[in-house]
Design a protein around this motif. Structure first.
Motif, PDB file in Angstrom:
ATOM      1  N   LEU A  31       1.009  -1.299  -0.098  1.00 60.53           N
ATOM      2  CA  LEU A  31      -0.066  -0.030   0.130  1.00 60.53           C
ATOM      3  C   LEU A  31       1.034   1.284   0.028  1.00 60.53           C
ATOM      4  O   LEU A  31       0.680   2.208  -0.799  1.00 60.53           O
ATOM      5  CB  LEU A  31      -0.697  -0.132   1.132  1.00 60.53           C
ATOM      6  N   SER A  32       1.943   1.386   0.826  1.00 61.68           N
ATOM      7  CA  SER A  32       2.737   2.650   0.933  1.00 61.68           C
ATOM      8  C   SER A  32       3.588   2.561  -0.391  1.00 61.68           C
ATOM      9  O   SER A  32       3.734   3.872  -0.934  1.00 61.68           O
ATOM     10  CB  SER A  32       3.861   2.376   2.166  1.00 61.68           C
ATOM     11  N   TYR A  33       3.872   1.532  -1.243  1.00 58.99           N
ATOM     12  CA  TYR A  33       4.318   1.830  -2.600  1.00 58.99           C
ATOM     13  C   TYR A  33       3.316   2.190  -3.597  1.00 58.99           C
ATOM     14  O   TYR A  33       3.718   3.159  -4.349  1.00 58.99           O
ATOM     15  CB  TYR A  33       4.989   0.522  -2.815  1.00 58.99           C
ATOM     16  N   THR A  34       2.200   1.643  -3.615  1.00 59.94           N
ATOM     17  CA  THR A  34       1.028   2.055  -4.295  1.00 59.94           C
ATOM     18  C   THR A  34       0.889   3.669  -4.206  1.00 59.94           C
ATOM     19  O   THR A  34       0.623   4.567  -4.953  1.00 59.94           O
ATOM     20  CB  THR A  34      -0.235   1.452  -3.974  1.00 59.94           C
ATOM     21  N   ARG A  66       3.570   5.953  -5.662  1.00 61.76           N
ATOM     22  CA  ARG A  66       3.660   6.018  -7.049  1.00 61.76           C
ATOM     23  C   ARG A  66       2.420   7.061  -7.546  1.00 61.76           C
ATOM     24  O   ARG A  66       2.487   7.363  -8.754  1.00 61.76           O
ATOM     25  CB  ARG A  66       3.141   4.637  -7.691  1.00 61.76           C
ATOM     26  N   ARG A  67       1.644   7.422  -6.493  1.00 61.96           N
ATOM     27  CA  ARG A  67       0.573   8.424  -6.923  1.00 61.96           C
ATOM     28  C   ARG A  67       1.223   9.867  -6.414  1.00 61.96           C
ATOM     29  O   ARG A  67       0.270  10.735  -6.441  1.00 61.96           O
ATOM     30  CB  ARG A  67      -0.670   8.116  -6.171  1.00 61.96           C
ATOM     31  N   VAL A  68       2.382  10.007  -6.226  1.00 65.63           N
ATOM     32  CA  VAL A  68       2.806  11.238  -5.492  1.00 65.63           C
ATOM     33  C   VAL A  68       2.530  12.354  -6.802  1.00 65.63           C
ATOM     34  O   VAL A  68       2.292  13.525  -6.296  1.00 65.63           O
ATOM     35  CB  VAL A  68       4.325  11.240  -5.243  1.00 65.63           C
ATOM     36  N   PRO A  99       2.208   7.775   3.883  1.00 66.33           N
ATOM     37  CA  PRO A  99       2.915   8.375   2.647  1.00 66.33           C
ATOM     38  C   PRO A  99       2.024   9.367   1.804  1.00 66.33           C
ATOM     39  O   PRO A  99       2.733  10.354   1.367  1.00 66.33           O
ATOM     40  CB  PRO A  99       3.018   7.178   1.878  1.00 66.33           C
ATOM     41  N   ALA A 100       0.609   9.301   2.039  1.00 65.75           N
ATOM     42  CA  ALA A 100      -0.003  10.306   1.317  1.00 65.75           C
ATOM     43  C   ALA A 100      -0.107  11.715   2.273  1.00 65.75           C
ATOM     44  O   ALA A 100       0.229  12.649   1.716  1.00 65.75           O
ATOM     45  CB  ALA A 100      -1.612   9.822   1.721  1.00 65.75           C
ATOM     46  N   TYR A 101       0.269  11.664   3.631  1.00 65.61           N
ATOM     47  CA  TYR A 101       0.259  12.810   4.360  1.00 65.61           C
ATOM     48  C   TYR A 101       1.616  13.517   3.888  1.00 65.61           C
ATOM     49  O   TYR A 101       1.579  14.642   3.703  1.00 65.61           O
ATOM     50  CB  TYR A 101       0.328  12.552   5.919  1.00 65.61           C
ATOM     51  N   ARG A 102       2.793  12.729   3.739  1.00 72.50           N
ATOM     52  CA  ARG A 102       4.014  13.326   3.536  1.00 72.50           C
ATOM     53  C   ARG A 102       3.923  13.774   1.869  1.00 72.50           C
ATOM     54  O   ARG A 102       4.642  14.974   1.739  1.00 72.50           O
ATOM     55  CB  ARG A 102       5.077  12.231   3.382  1.00 72.50           C
ATOM     56  N   ALA A 103       3.158  13.210   1.200  1.00 75.88           N
ATOM     57  CA  ALA A 103       3.193  13.649  -0.285  1.00 75.88           C
ATOM     58  C   ALA A 103       2.522  15.003  -0.464  1.00 75.88           C
ATOM     59  O   ALA A 103       2.738  15.782  -1.222  1.00 75.88           O
ATOM     60  CB  ALA A 103       2.521  12.780  -1.172  1.00 75.88           C
ATOM     61  N   THR A 104       1.256  15.059   0.487  1.00 79.65           N
ATOM     62  CA  THR A 104       0.526  16.273   0.290  1.00 79.65           C
ATOM     63  C   THR A 104       1.287  17.631   0.821  1.00 79.65           C
ATOM     64  O   THR A 104       0.972  18.979   0.571  1.00 79.65           O
ATOM     65  CB  THR A 104      -0.576  16.454   1.142  1.00 79.65           C
ATOM     66  N   HIS A 105       2.556  17.406   1.473  1.00 76.31           N
ATOM     67  CA  HIS A 105       3.340  18.405   2.196  1.00 76.31           C
ATOM     68  C   HIS A 105       4.831  18.748   1.346  1.00 76.31           C
ATOM     69  O   HIS A 105       5.377  19.526   1.934  1.00 76.31           O
ATOM     70  CB  HIS A 105       3.826  18.151   3.664  1.00 76.31           C
ATOM     71  N   ILE A 106       4.551  18.046   0.236  1.00 73.01           N
ATOM     72  CA  ILE A 106       5.847  18.623  -0.820  1.00 73.01           C
ATOM     73  C   ILE A 106       5.382  19.680  -1.707  1.00 73.01           C
ATOM     74  O   ILE A 106       4.089  19.523  -1.966  1.00 73.01           O
ATOM     75  CB  ILE A 106       6.039  17.065  -1.598  1.00 73.01           C
ATOM     76  N   ARG A 109       7.754  21.255  -7.027  1.00 78.39           N
ATOM     77  CA  ARG A 109       8.964  20.434  -7.112  1.00 78.39           C
ATOM     78  C   ARG A 109       8.353  18.784  -7.525  1.00 78.39           C
ATOM     79  O   ARG A 109       9.245  18.192  -8.369  1.00 78.39           O
ATOM     80  CB  ARG A 109       9.294  20.162  -5.634  1.00 78.39           C
ATOM     81  N   ILE A 110       7.149  18.688  -7.265  1.00 73.97           N
ATOM     82  CA  ILE A 110       6.365  17.033  -7.697  1.00 73.97           C
ATOM     83  C   ILE A 110       6.514  17.244  -9.235  1.00 73.97           C
ATOM     84  O   ILE A 110       6.669  16.413  -9.817  1.00 73.97           O
ATOM     85  CB  ILE A 110       5.304  16.945  -6.901  1.00 73.97           C
ATOM     86  N   LEU A 111       5.851  18.403  -9.788  1.00 78.42           N
ATOM     87  CA  LEU A 111       5.635  18.377 -11.144  1.00 78.42           C
ATOM     88  C   LEU A 111       7.041  18.439 -11.958  1.00 78.42           C
ATOM     89  O   LEU A 111       6.988  17.824 -13.198  1.00 78.42           O
ATOM     90  CB  LEU A 111       4.893  19.593 -11.255  1.00 78.42           C
ATOM     91  N   ARG A 112       8.194  18.840 -11.383  1.00 76.68           N
ATOM     92  CA  ARG A 112       9.293  18.839 -12.028  1.00 76.68           C
ATOM     93  C   ARG A 112       9.749  17.533 -12.144  1.00 76.68           C
ATOM     94  O   ARG A 112      10.780  17.373 -13.142  1.00 76.68           O
ATOM     95  CB  ARG A 112      10.359  19.880 -11.549  1.00 76.68           C
ATOM     96  N   GLU A 113       9.536  16.677 -11.322  1.00 74.50           N
ATOM     97  CA  GLU A 113      10.314  15.509 -11.191  1.00 74.50           C
ATOM     98  C   GLU A 113       9.646  14.335 -12.443  1.00 74.50           C
ATOM     99  O   GLU A 113       8.603  14.488 -12.842  1.00 74.50           O
ATOM    100  CB  GLU A 113       9.897  14.622  -9.784  1.00 74.50           C
TER     101      GLU A 113
END
Length: 214
Positions: free
Chosen positions: A111-114, A117-119, A198-205, A209-213
């Motif tokens: 689940l954390s890997y899934t 992947r949605r970051v 992982p969802a909480y961490r992703a929302t604080h990025i 930065r995410i779009l550039r990756e």
């Protein structure tokens, strides 16, 4: 008089038995009924260990040559009777605990890997105006679907196999609802944490930065 269990406490069906006086037992020439072992049960009002000497003395008054051996309390008799079931249950519990740990680790990892992947998707949604709470709720709802389905299938399989497991245990039912509920709740909690963290961490990025990756 009700049915009794002669050989083991896990007997499920009564066995036809005839009781007859020991003096009527046919013995070989030169032998007597005294050569046969007997079980003698005494009910006491205190600790059975304190009555051993008194009971032994009473038996020797009736038959001075009768040996008294293997004196055990009823708790010891019960423990000896169910010792094979307890060993099987201990072995089964060890394997079940190992399987539960592997299942929890597997669920958390998948689940954390899934979610990771949605970051990029999470970053796009936040960049378009979605709130962090809405994104976390969406990811949590998507992650709980396979967890609930797996728990439902697992409970159905456990109930179906309860008759097989029932022959290995004593003292509890094979379909113990508390055990089923505890295991299902544990796996559900693992799935929730594996999704939320992982969802909480992703929302604080930062979305940029995410779009550039890649």
């Amino acid at each position: 008089m009700g049915d009794v269990k002669l050989d083991s406490l896990d007997e499920t069906r009564p066995v036809a038995t005839i009781y007859h006086p020991l003096a009527q037992v046919s013995v070989s020439p030169g032998e007597s009924w005294r050569s046969f072992g007997m079980n003698f049960t005494v009910r006491t009002n205190s600790d059975p260990a304190n009555s051993i000497s008194a009971v032994t003395a009473a038996i020797h008054q009736v038959g001075p040559d009768i040996p008294v051996v293997e004196v055990m309390s009823m708790n010891d008799v019960i423990a000896q009777s169910v010792s094979p079931q307890r060993f099987n249950m201990l072995l089964l519990a060890c394997f079940a605990g190992l399987a539960l740990i592997l299942a929890a680790v597997g669920i958390y990892g998948v689940l954390s890997y899934t979610v990771r992947r949605r970051v990029r998707e999470i970053g796009i949604r936040i960049a378009l105006g979605a709130s962090r709470q809405d994104v976390v709720r969406m990811v949590l709802a998507d992650g709980l679907k396979p967890i609930l389905l797996g728990v439902a299938l697992g409970l159905a399989a456990a109930v179906a196999l309860s008759r097989v497991v029932g022959s290995l245990i004593y003292g509890i039912r094979a379909t113990d609802p508390l055990t089923f509920a505890a295991v299902a709740l544990l796996l559900l909690i693992v799935g929730i944490f594996a999704t939320i963290i992982p969802a909480y961490r992703a929302t604080h990025i930062e979305p940029v930065r995410i779009l550039r990756e890649e």
